[in-house]
Design a protein around this motif. Structure first.
Motif, PDB file in Angstrom:
ATOM      1  N   GLU A 189      -1.113  -1.659   3.873  1.00  0.00           N
ATOM      2  CA  GLU A 189      -0.181   0.139   4.203  1.00  0.00           C
ATOM      3  C   GLU A 189       1.305  -0.646   4.583  1.00  0.00           C
ATOM      4  O   GLU A 189       2.608  -0.202   4.504  1.00  0.00           O
ATOM      5  N   ALA A 190       1.200  -2.249   5.366  1.00  0.00           N
ATOM      6  CA  ALA A 190       2.570  -2.182   6.704  1.00  0.00           C
ATOM      7  C   ALA A 190       3.574  -2.794   5.991  1.00  0.00           C
ATOM      8  O   ALA A 190       4.881  -2.854   5.342  1.00  0.00           O
ATOM      9  N   MET A 191       2.269  -3.776   4.586  1.00  0.00           N
ATOM     10  CA  MET A 191       3.806  -4.411   3.429  1.00  0.00           C
ATOM     11  C   MET A 191       4.680  -3.395   1.842  1.00  0.00           C
ATOM     12  O   MET A 191       5.788  -3.464   2.270  1.00  0.00           O
ATOM     13  N   MET A 192       3.748  -2.355   2.415  1.00  0.00           N
ATOM     14  CA  MET A 192       4.465  -0.521   1.356  1.00  0.00           C
ATOM     15  C   MET A 192       5.561  -0.191   2.616  1.00  0.00           C
ATOM     16  O   MET A 192       6.029  -0.192   1.428  1.00  0.00           O
ATOM     17  N   ASP A 193       5.350  -0.640   3.642  1.00  0.00           N
ATOM     18  CA  ASP A 193       6.105   0.281   4.109  1.00  0.00           C
ATOM     19  C   ASP A 193       7.585  -0.463   4.599  1.00  0.00           C
ATOM     20  O   ASP A 193       8.599  -0.267   4.881  1.00  0.00           O
ATOM     21  N   LEU A 194       7.019  -1.942   4.606  1.00  0.00           N
ATOM     22  CA  LEU A 194       8.616  -2.462   4.336  1.00  0.00           C
ATOM     23  C   LEU A 194       9.506  -2.307   2.956  1.00  0.00           C
ATOM     24  O   LEU A 194      10.342  -2.610   2.878  1.00  0.00           O
ATOM     25  N   ILE A 195       8.488  -3.006   1.711  1.00  0.00           N
ATOM     26  CA  ILE A 195       9.177  -2.539   0.362  1.00  0.00           C
ATOM     27  C   ILE A 195       9.374  -1.242   0.338  1.00  0.00           C
ATOM     28  O   ILE A 195      10.731  -1.806  -0.458  1.00  0.00           O
ATOM     29  N   ARG A 196       9.483  -0.103   0.792  1.00  0.00           N
ATOM     30  CA  ARG A 196       9.773   1.367   0.606  1.00  0.00           C
ATOM     31  C   ARG A 196      11.039   1.371   1.561  1.00  0.00           C
ATOM     32  O   ARG A 196      12.315   1.650   1.080  1.00  0.00           O
TER      33      ARG A 196
END
Length: 581
Positions: free
Chosen positions: A239-246
């Motif tokens: 979830e943290a990485m997807m927040d970064l990617i977004r």
């Protein structure tokens, strides 16, 4: 207004008249009749192959058909000349009023000029980026993101109902590696010394994630066995990485409609359902594959596996979907994911992959073909590598990422608009050199600057016209006496504008948004050429002192250029420049 489509319709109408008159036999197949720009612009504005393709089925000489067709076309007020060339090609020159109509259409329709209903509202899924959620996006992802986003906008422009989708690869072993890497940063946040072994992710971007995990769970996982924390940290880290990617995508101006989790396919029966659909077609079987090329019998062990008969749908070899130990191969969830897309009712699928996925193309196309009996086409676009340069030297890796140059590195250096345009200055399957100095250079050799400068130049003319009390609203300009525009340099701009609707349809038909960038550069070149000629010939300047009527006509031409530049840059996801700084 697609001028080429309109003249093509005119040609077909006149061929129908020739059939009615008995000069051509009835029932001819006219589907191969085309109207296109001639190879040599000196030959005319358009050319048709009608006589060439109809001669044999009509049992006539091509030139005889061409002569009859030319006589019919000359009866149209839109056709100025119709000349038979060579064995029977017909070259057409259009009347000046046609180009004036193009300008009026651009001014009246604005950013919608060139839009079409070619896609007929068909539903298209464009999947792009889809990077593993293990770190920030790198420069390779940047090219795929820009290409996919521009392609989605292009397809929307030509009448498709487009869904932008990101496939989160959160079901594989790489997510476990991410969790272990975050755990090391978590221990580090608790003051422990840690060592990143081979196979872990050492980038600084995980420091904040480890600290956030500490803030959430305290010391609950400190010195605990992996079985205690792996699943929870895997979810937290993903979830943290997807927040970064977004956030990375947003910095580039990319927003997805759907984020689809690979993990959602596991344990839900969805993989089994997709494979059952193939099994019902007789395409799943138990078998042993031949040794991979380059392998010898000594280092290869034949094992029975569950295989997909992909060779029946164009693949080179059949593909395993389940390993001998009963676990799924990487291919199985990908089949299920595409089956899910099909079940959602999409009429066409497009996947944008990196160059390293070239070996995946045939098997994925085979799967979709099998699942839909060929009803739903899948187009897979590969984006080649990007080489970064600065000061003539290869751009160094990002310390933050640890091993690669990130999307943010690029955007922070030159901005999202420059990044996006430059990424589309080559066809997707051609390598791209990205020089940080050259992409900011103010010269004709820099297409980003050259197109934006054309837009800014016209805006400066509009500002000066308003200061001089000349009305320059689009509706007013569309009503100006455009017959004043007779110089070849002015006509050249109008002719280039007329190509826009045709070009954008071709780009949409071939899934090639780079064509838009190429066209905008050519259009800007015509505008700059006219501007420069005005330096020597005052009659070509857009503002004619003391003559507001003539000024309005000339400004109408310039304003039509910015209408198309704005629409084209909109497809590319680039903001038009009002002025250059």
């Amino acid at each position: 207004m697609n001028l080429f489509t309109e003249i093509h319709a005119l040609v077909l109408d006149e061929l129908a008249v020739l059939q009615d008159e008995g000069k051509l036999p009835a029932g001819l197949d006219l589907s191969n009749v085309t109207v296109e720009p001639p190879r040599d612009p000196a030959h005319g504005d358009m050319a048709t192959n009608a006589a060439m393709v109809l001669a044999k089925p009509a049992g006539q000489k091509p030139r005889d058909i061409a002569v009859d067709l030319a006589a019919r076309l000359l009866g149209s007020e839109r056709i100025e000349t119709a000349e038979v060339a060579g064995p029977g090609f017909l070259n057409l020159r259009l009347a000046p009023g046609v180009w004036q109509d193009v300008l009026r259409a651009a001014l009246e329709r604005g950013d919608d000029f060139g839009r079409s209903d070619m896609g007929a509202g068909k539903r298209v899924n464009v999947e792009y980026v889809s990077a593993n959620p293990t770190g920030p996006l790198h420069v390779g992802h940047t090219r795929g993101a820009v290409f996919g986003d521009a392609l989605a906008s292009l397809l929307d422009f030509v009448g498709y109902d487009v869904t932008r989708e990101y496939y989160i690869n959160d079901g594989g072993a790489q997510v476990d590696v991410l969790a272990r890497s975050v755990y090391l940063r978590y221990l580090e946040a608790h003051g422990q010394a840690v060592a990143f072994e081979d196979g872990t992710y050492p980038g600084d971007y995980l420091i904040a994630v480890g600290e956030a995990l500490k803030a959430q769970v305290g010391d609950a996982y400190v010195d605990q066995p992996e079985a205690v924390w792996l699943a929870e940290i895997r979810t937290f880290a993903t979830e943290a990485m997807m927040d970064l990617i977004r956030a990375d995508l947003k910095a580039l101006g990319v927003e997805m409609d759907v984020f689809f989790s690979e993990k959602s396919l596991y344990g839900t029966g969805r993989i089994e359902e997709a494979l059952k659909a193939l099994e019902d077609k007789g395409l799943i079987y138990e078998g042993v594959l031949e040794p991979p090329k380059g392998k010898t019998p000594e280092d290869w062990e034949p094992r029975e596996q569950t295989l997909f008969r992909s060779t029946e749908h164009g693949d080179d070899v059949d593909r395993p979907v389940k390993k001998s130990d009963g676990s799924w191969t990487y291919f199985a969830p990908d089949i299920a994911y595409h089956y899910d897309k099909v079940e959602r009712g999409f009429d066409m699928l497009i996947d944008v992959f990196g160059a390293d996925h070239g070996g995946y193309v045939k098997r994925m196309k085979a799967a979709v073909s099998a699942l839909t009996d060929g009803r739903v086409p899948l187009d897979i676009k590969l984006t080649q590598l990007v080489k970064l340069f600065k000061n003539g030297e290869p751009f160094k890796m990002s310390k933050r990422a640890g091993t690669f140059v990130t999307l943010r590195d690029v955007v922070d250096q030159v901005g999202p608009d420059v990044t996006r345009f430059v990424m589309l200055t080559r066809k997707n399957d051609a390598p791209l050199d990205f020089d940080f100095d050259k992409v900011l250079e103010q010269s004709k050799d820099n297409p980003v600057f050259y197109v934006q400068y054309a837009n800014a130049r016209v805006n400066s003319v509009l500002r000066k016209a308003r200061e001089a009390g000349i009305e320059v609203e689009d509706a007013t300009l569309a009503g100006a006496d455009l017959s004043i525009l007779t110089h070849e340099a002015e006509t050249a701009v109008a002719k280039k504008l007329a190509e826009w609707p045709r070009m954008v349809e071709i780009a949409g038909r071939t899934n090639e948004p780079h064509r838009v960038a190429f066209y905008l550069y050519d259009l800007a070149s015509e505008l700059h050429a006219l501007w420069n000629r005005g330096n020597d010939d005052p009659s070509l300047r857009f503002l004619q002192e003391g003559d507001p009527a003539t000024s309005q006509a000339k400004i109408a031409l310039a304003r039509a250029v910015t209408v198309v530049i704005s629409a084209g840059l909109g497809i590319l996801g680039v903001t038009p420049a009002e002025e250059m700084r």
